[in-house]
Design a protein around this motif. Structure first.
Motif, PDB file in Angstrom:
ATOM      1  N   PRO A 125      21.916 -14.276  -4.755  1.00 38.20           N
ATOM      2  CA  PRO A 125      21.432 -14.543  -3.343  1.00 38.20           C
ATOM      3  C   PRO A 125      20.228 -13.512  -2.944  1.00 38.20           C
ATOM      4  CG  PRO A 125      23.587 -13.359  -3.566  1.00 38.20           C
ATOM      5  CD  PRO A 125      23.312 -13.903  -4.959  1.00 38.20           C
ATOM      6  N   ALA A 126      19.974 -12.433  -3.681  1.00 39.55           N
ATOM      7  CA  ALA A 126      19.070 -11.253  -3.546  1.00 39.55           C
ATOM      8  C   ALA A 126      18.438 -11.136  -4.944  1.00 39.55           C
ATOM      9  CB  ALA A 126      19.657 -10.133  -2.741  1.00 39.55           C
ATOM     10  N   ALA A 127      17.238 -10.469  -4.843  1.00 35.81           N
ATOM     11  CA  ALA A 127      16.876 -10.300  -6.039  1.00 35.81           C
ATOM     12  C   ALA A 127      16.123  -8.567  -6.110  1.00 35.81           C
ATOM     13  CB  ALA A 127      15.682 -10.990  -6.550  1.00 35.81           C
ATOM     14  N   THR A 128      16.075  -7.951  -7.178  1.00 33.49           N
ATOM     15  CA  THR A 128      15.500  -6.694  -7.260  1.00 33.49           C
ATOM     16  C   THR A 128      14.548  -6.386  -8.166  1.00 33.49           C
ATOM     17  OG1 THR A 128      17.340  -5.706  -6.359  1.00 33.49           O
ATOM     18  CG2 THR A 128      15.850  -4.201  -7.146  1.00 33.49           C
ATOM     19  N   LEU A 129      13.299  -6.072  -7.961  1.00 30.76           N
ATOM     20  CA  LEU A 129      12.384  -5.853  -9.002  1.00 30.76           C
ATOM     21  C   LEU A 129      12.041  -4.485  -9.250  1.00 30.76           C
ATOM     22  CD1 LEU A 129       9.891  -8.714  -7.591  1.00 30.76           C
ATOM     23  CD2 LEU A 129      11.327  -8.872  -9.734  1.00 30.76           C
ATOM     24  N   ASN A 130      11.791  -4.000 -10.568  1.00 31.00           N
ATOM     25  CA  ASN A 130      11.564  -2.537 -10.791  1.00 31.00           C
ATOM     26  C   ASN A 130       9.982  -2.472 -11.003  1.00 31.00           C
ATOM     27  OD1 ASN A 130      11.113   0.004 -11.745  1.00 31.00           O
ATOM     28  ND2 ASN A 130      12.401  -0.538 -13.711  1.00 31.00           N
ATOM     29  N   LEU A 131       9.070  -1.915 -10.122  1.00 32.02           N
ATOM     30  CA  LEU A 131       7.818  -1.922 -10.587  1.00 32.02           C
ATOM     31  C   LEU A 131       7.207  -0.173 -10.558  1.00 32.02           C
ATOM     32  CD1 LEU A 131       6.607  -4.172  -7.464  1.00 32.02           C
ATOM     33  CD2 LEU A 131       7.342  -4.719  -9.812  1.00 32.02           C
ATOM     34  N   LYS A 132       8.313   0.449 -11.226  1.00 35.47           N
ATOM     35  CA  LYS A 132       7.933   1.951 -11.219  1.00 35.47           C
ATOM     36  C   LYS A 132       6.528   1.961 -12.234  1.00 35.47           C
ATOM     37  CE  LYS A 132       9.385   6.090 -13.735  1.00 35.47           C
ATOM     38  NZ  LYS A 132      10.441   6.648 -14.478  1.00 35.47           N
ATOM     39  N   SER A 158       0.881  -1.153  -0.036  1.00 35.85           N
ATOM     40  CA  SER A 158      -0.079   0.061  -0.066  1.00 35.85           C
ATOM     41  C   SER A 158       0.846   1.157   0.117  1.00 35.85           C
ATOM     42  CB  SER A 158      -0.906   0.087   1.455  1.00 35.85           C
ATOM     43  OG  SER A 158      -1.829   1.136   1.321  1.00 35.85           O
ATOM     44  N   VAL A 159       0.791   2.077  -1.030  1.00 35.37           N
ATOM     45  CA  VAL A 159       1.787   3.336  -1.181  1.00 35.37           C
ATOM     46  C   VAL A 159       1.127   4.252  -0.463  1.00 35.37           C
ATOM     47  CG1 VAL A 159       2.902   4.830  -2.847  1.00 35.37           C
ATOM     48  CG2 VAL A 159       2.338   2.256  -3.535  1.00 35.37           C
ATOM     49  N   ALA A 188      10.499   2.896  -8.186  1.00 38.48           N
ATOM     50  CA  ALA A 188      10.120   2.088  -7.238  1.00 38.48           C
ATOM     51  C   ALA A 188      10.435   0.675  -7.314  1.00 38.48           C
ATOM     52  CB  ALA A 188       8.482   1.995  -7.605  1.00 38.48           C
ATOM     53  N   THR A 189      11.153   0.160  -6.478  1.00 35.99           N
ATOM     54  CA  THR A 189      11.812  -1.270  -6.445  1.00 35.99           C
ATOM     55  C   THR A 189      11.496  -2.122  -5.185  1.00 35.99           C
ATOM     56  OG1 THR A 189      13.712  -0.463  -5.360  1.00 35.99           O
ATOM     57  CG2 THR A 189      13.707  -0.314  -7.884  1.00 35.99           C
ATOM     58  N   VAL A 190      11.532  -3.385  -5.228  1.00 38.28           N
ATOM     59  CA  VAL A 190      11.316  -4.325  -4.241  1.00 38.28           C
ATOM     60  C   VAL A 190      12.502  -5.046  -3.976  1.00 38.28           C
ATOM     61  CG1 VAL A 190       9.884  -6.227  -3.344  1.00 38.28           C
ATOM     62  CG2 VAL A 190       8.817  -4.357  -4.514  1.00 38.28           C
ATOM     63  N   THR A 243      11.015   0.348  -2.276  1.00 38.68           N
ATOM     64  CA  THR A 243      11.366   1.589  -1.784  1.00 38.68           C
ATOM     65  C   THR A 243      10.818   2.421  -3.074  1.00 38.68           C
ATOM     66  OG1 THR A 243      13.392   0.847  -0.827  1.00 38.68           O
ATOM     67  CG2 THR A 243      13.416   2.965  -1.699  1.00 38.68           C
ATOM     68  N   VAL A 244      10.185   3.404  -2.631  1.00 37.90           N
ATOM     69  CA  VAL A 244       9.648   4.587  -3.571  1.00 37.90           C
ATOM     70  C   VAL A 244      10.088   5.847  -3.650  1.00 37.90           C
ATOM     71  CG1 VAL A 244       7.392   5.473  -4.359  1.00 37.90           C
ATOM     72  CG2 VAL A 244       7.436   3.118  -3.251  1.00 37.90           C
TER      73      VAL A 244
END
Length: 467
Positions: free
Chosen positions: A165-172, A104-105, A117-119, A210-211
């Motif tokens: 070992p980690a992942a980043t998704l770009n949800l912008k 929820s932004v 906007a990344t997760v 992170t937004v």
């Protein structure tokens, strides 16, 4: 405020409007991004600047960090199994397991733009994460009830992570300024399995969104609304008292004049023009306006359409299209009466507010006849309007604003309360940067005299103007 714009034009609504117009000026309190170069008073504080002058702007940036409101995964082999309490999100092509996350932004100012906007995701256990695809989904699910039988279908692919070992998704692309965003996770290699730490995991690797947002703001310049009297010398007199002035406010009870030149707008001053009746003059007038002219169709419509907001919006939308087709450089908006936005009144449902796609700004008329010093923050009608428009991503305007009215001929008894109210409202406006214009009703009306001359009120007002 408490008066909400009722009856200050003299007994009957709009009765004192003149065909010549109303001289006014605007306080600009931080322009929103959408109109950062055009929605500002000309001259950056210089009332004699050329009309084409641009007010310098600056960019604010902010960051919000968000944990999931819901996260889980589904197991198609057990279609009614709910995994909302699991410490992991599992995704595996073989068997069809998929992870889900919903955020929820909140905390992003209205009028801002999402620039990033990344997760961030972390692996659960020793195995590296494979590449993950994130698909947009509906946002109506909850982890307490999500299972394979009711899970939302995956929509468009919005991001793919790199394995490790980690992942980043770009949800912008799918992140709103305010509201929910939801994705479905699927590991990419056909024989892969991904175990991601969920929000129930005890540790530092839970999903984190992170937004980053940006907003262009414009330094403010002093101005005011001078009222419904067009007596010669009024503009200069008001300018001397609480100026400098940077805008002219003109009301037309019917049709627009045939040409902008007939308004008599001083050089270097922007015009706010209200009219009520479509006519053959609308298109030629629009074409004759300089860029940045503000137009308001049917100022305060809530009590003049017999409670029929849909009828007003339909006519407003038609006029908006006509005006913008004739002159795309016009800035066209709707001005509401805050009195009608308290519970039970015509505006409360929002039916009088056109869609954001058909406005360049939302404006409101709000007054406090007997100021308490608390101002906008405790004004229920004003807040009723504000809560309906704050998430629409448009600049916001005080088209009329007045504090402390005295009966005609009486001495000013509200100096201290007015100055205190100005100070409170300065703080509130500064915290709500979507507002970029405040027009003070500096004149007399049916309620009395809204003007002020005491040093305390003038200083507090100029503090708003110079934010």
């Amino acid at each position: 405020m408490a008066d909400g714009g009722l009856a200050h034009h003299g007994g009957t609504k709009m009765r004192t409007y003149r065909s010549v117009g109303v001289i006014t000026a605007a306080v600009v309190a931080g322009a929103a991004l959408t109109l950062s170069t055009t929605f500002a008073s000309a001259g950056a504080g210089n009332p004699n600047a050329p009309s084409g002058s641009a007010t310098p702007s600056s960019t604010k940036t902010g960051v919000v960090h968000l944990k999931p409101t819901d996260d889980s995964f589904i197991t198609p082999g057990r279609p009614t199994l709910v995994n909302g309490n699991s410490n992991r999100l599992t995704s595996m092509p073989v068997g069809g397991k998929s992870g889900f996350m919903r955020f929820s932004v909140a905390g992003v100012p209205a009028g801002a733009t999402i620039s990033k906007a990344t997760v961030a995701l972390a692996r659960l256990g020793g195995d590296n994460l494979p590449a993950l695809d994130a698909y947009q989904t509906a946002t109506t699910w909850h982890e307490a009830t999500l299972d394979a039988a009711n899970a939302p279908a995956r929509g468009k692919l919005v991001s793919t992570s790199v394995g490790g070992p980690a992942a980043t998704l770009n949800l912008k692309a799918i992140t709103p300024v305010a509201g929910a965003v939801s994705v479905r996770l699927q590991s990419v290699p056909k024989d892969s399995i991904a175990r991601v730490e969920s929000s129930e995991f005890v540790g530092a690797g839970i999903p984190l969104m992170t937004v980053t947002w940006t907003m262009t703001t414009t330094p403010t310049s002093a101005s005011l609304l001078t009222g419904a009297d067009t007596a010669p010398g009024q503009f200069g007199a008001a300018n001397s008292t609480i100026g400098p002035l940077h805008a002219v406010r003109l009301f037309y009870p019917g049709a627009l004049p045939a040409n902008y030149g007939r308004l008599g707008v001083p050089a270097g001053v922007k015009a706010f023009v209200s009219y009520k009746s479509p006519s053959a003059n609308t298109v030629p007038f629009a074409k004759s306006c300089p860029p940045g002219t503000r137009i308001i169709f049917h100022h305060e419509p809530e009590n003049e359409y017999n409670g029929n907001g849909a009828a007003f919006v339909a006519q407003y939308d038609q006029q908006y299209a006509v005006l913008k087709a004739a002159n795309p450089a016009l800035i066209v908006g709707m001005a509401a009466m805050s009195y009608q936005y308290t519970t039970g009144r015509y505006g409360h449902s929002g039916s009088y507010l056109p869609a954001a796609s058909h406005v360049d700004f939302y404006a409101v008329d709000t007054y406090e006849a007997k100021p308490t010093g608390k101002g906008l923050a405790t004004d229920a009608p004003f807040m009723g309007w504000y809560n309906l428009v704050k998430g629409r991503g448009k600049p916001l305007v005080f088209a009329e604003y007045g504090v402390g009215v005295n009966p005609p001929g009486a001495s000013d008894k509200y100096s201290a309360q007015r100055a205190t109210t100005f100070k409170a409202d300065k703080t509130w406006i500064a915290a709500h940067p979507a507002f970029n214009t405040v027009l003070y009703w500096y004149n007399t009306g049916a309620r009395g005299d809204w003007r002020f001359h005491d040093a305390g009120s003038i200083a507090a007002w100029r503090a708003i103007a110079n934010m």
